[in-house]
Design an enzyme around this catalytic site. Structure first.
Site, short mmCIF file in Angstrom:
data_model
loop_
_atom_site.label_atom_id
_atom_site.label_comp_id
_atom_site.label_asym_id
_atom_site.label_seq_id
_atom_site.Cartn_x
_atom_site.Cartn_y
_atom_site.Cartn_z
N CYS A 115 -21.38 7.08 5.97
CA CYS A 115 -21.60 8.36 5.28
C CYS A 115 -23.00 8.47 4.71
O CYS A 115 -23.53 9.57 4.55
CB CYS A 115 -20.56 8.52 4.17
SG CYS A 115 -20.64 10.08 3.30
N ASP A 133 0.82 -1.22 0.00
CA ASP A 133 0.00 0.00 0.00
C ASP A 133 0.85 1.26 0.00
O ASP A 133 0.42 2.31 -0.48
CB ASP A 133 -0.89 0.03 1.25
CG ASP A 133 -2.27 -0.56 1.00
OD1 ASP A 133 -2.45 -1.22 -0.04
OD2 ASP A 133 -3.16 -0.35 1.84
#
Length: 398
Positions: free
Chosen positions: A284, A148
């Protein structure tokens, strides 16, 4: 169809995401998730050639049992025989790894050395590598680590250093590393294709927005800055993480409020972000759905988008050249039209004008430019980290 497929493993401390991809066509043959490791209800679910399945793994089951179940129960003989390599997502490669590598004893040691920077993730990745060696002994030399942090290793010193005693960096590696590099890499390359710009010429700001969120400044195809730092806690507002804050708040929480270091860490990592601001949820979708009617939802989304717009604006300055596009990706970036609208409204000074119809349409797998014609480009591009892992693994193994 390519006869050589790649098994992709993404091992967390208590879960294992897995997939099998054709690295040439990108076709997904298998995907799944094993979770609740070490608990009484350890379980696994999967989709094989479009057919869904699920099963209990048994109380206390973990990575070994999950991988054994995949090999012995889920995989058909043909599919098993088509696996030619295994790609492992590895969260942290430290400064040592700037690209994907075939896993050797030296690489395993490097992942161990970087575990102090990712104490939850890297040890789990090592378990996954060990179990993959056992389950597929004939593929031991065809295991690849995809980091990553790798894409962000092109950041210049002025971007990755903290204004701390320099010895903390030289002796202990305290610096900014960034995360989500595989996603930022993928969507920047996809943006180059869509905009017909060479990969080494593309200038974009990529916004990977999900429960974890980060933004990256990419100049001439290389990352020059990103919002996550030494850990994934720095930067944007996230689902449960605070992102940027005054470090002295930590002293206040400890010295004045009497909170322990463990309590402070739990608050900043697991109880802040959208969850902390809404006092309801880290999702969200709650804030988006209730933006006009719940003050907590509006408060959370406004802080989230303001922080994001501030990062984008600052990255425009450091890119210092013509910006080709702002790219939205990740679960929120790809689906939350209101987040994109509020964020781009903060950037009107730079000429950004949202096209409401295009923005509303770019959801649930739909993609494309969401700004008005003849204005600076913002574009939605779904990420595909698994495809990058599959392609890197194939390139290094086949």
């Amino acid at each position: 169809m390519s006869q050589k497929l790649v098994l992709i493993l993404n091992c967390g401390s208590s879960s294992l995401k897995f997939a099998i991809l054709d690295p040439v066509s990108g076709a997904e043959k298998l995907s799944g998730l094993a979770e609740a490791f070490y608990l009484p209800d350890a379980r696994i679910k999967w989709k094989l050639n479009g057919e869904k399945g699920n099963a209990d793994l048994g109380a206390g089951a973990a990575h070994s049992e999950a991988l054994n179940f995949i090999v012995s129960t889920i995989l058909t003989e043909d599919l098993k025989n088509s696996i030619a390599a295994i790609g492992h997502r590895v969260v942290h490669g430290g400064e040592k790894y700037t690209k994907s590598v075939v896993i050797t004893d030296e690489v395993i040691q490097g992942i161990k050395d970087a575990a102090e920077f990712a104490p939850l993730h890297n040890p789990a990745h090592l378990i996954g590598i060990e179990e993959a060696f056992k389950a597929f002994p004939h593929l031991k030399d065809n295991n690849v680590a995809v980091f990553d942090t790798a894409f962000h290793q092109t950041m210049p010193e002025e971007a990755f250093l903290y204004a701390l005693p320099y010895s903390l960096y030289k002796e202990h590696g305290v610096r900014r590393y960034g995360m989500h590099g595989t996603s930022h890499y993928f969507v920047s390359r996809e943006a180059a294709k869509r905009l017909n710009i060479a990969e080494d010429k593309i200038n974009v700001i990529t916004c990977h927005l999900g429960n974890g969120a980060s933004v990256a400044a990419i100049r001439q195809g290389k990352c020059i800055d990103t919002s996550m730092g030494f850990t994934p806690l720095e930067g944007l507002v996230m689902g449960t993480r605070s992102g940027d804050l005054d470090p002295a708040i930590i002293f206040y929480m400890h010295n004045t409020l009497g909170m322990s270091v463990a309590q402070i860490e739990e608050t900043l990592v697991k109880k802040s972000g959208l969850l902390g601001l809404t006092e309801v949820t880290s999702d969200c979708r709650y804030s988006e759905d209730n933006y006009e009617k719940e003050s907590a939802a509006k408060r959370a989304l406004d802080v989230f988008c303001y922080r994001l717009a501030k990062y984008i604006g600052s990255y425009m300055a450091i890119i210092g050249e013509n910006l080709d596009a702002i790219v939205f990706t990740g679960g929120i970036g790809e689906n939350a039209a209101l987040v994109r609208q509020i964020t781009l409204n903060h950037l009107k000074l730079f000429g950004y004008k949202i096209d409401d119809e295009k923005n509303s349409a770019a959801r649930f797998g739909n993609e494309g430019v969401i700004t008005a014609d003849n204005t600076p480009i913002a574009i939605v591009i779904p990420t595909n980290e698994e495809l990058v892992i599959a392609q890197d693994t194939a390139r290094l193994s086949f």
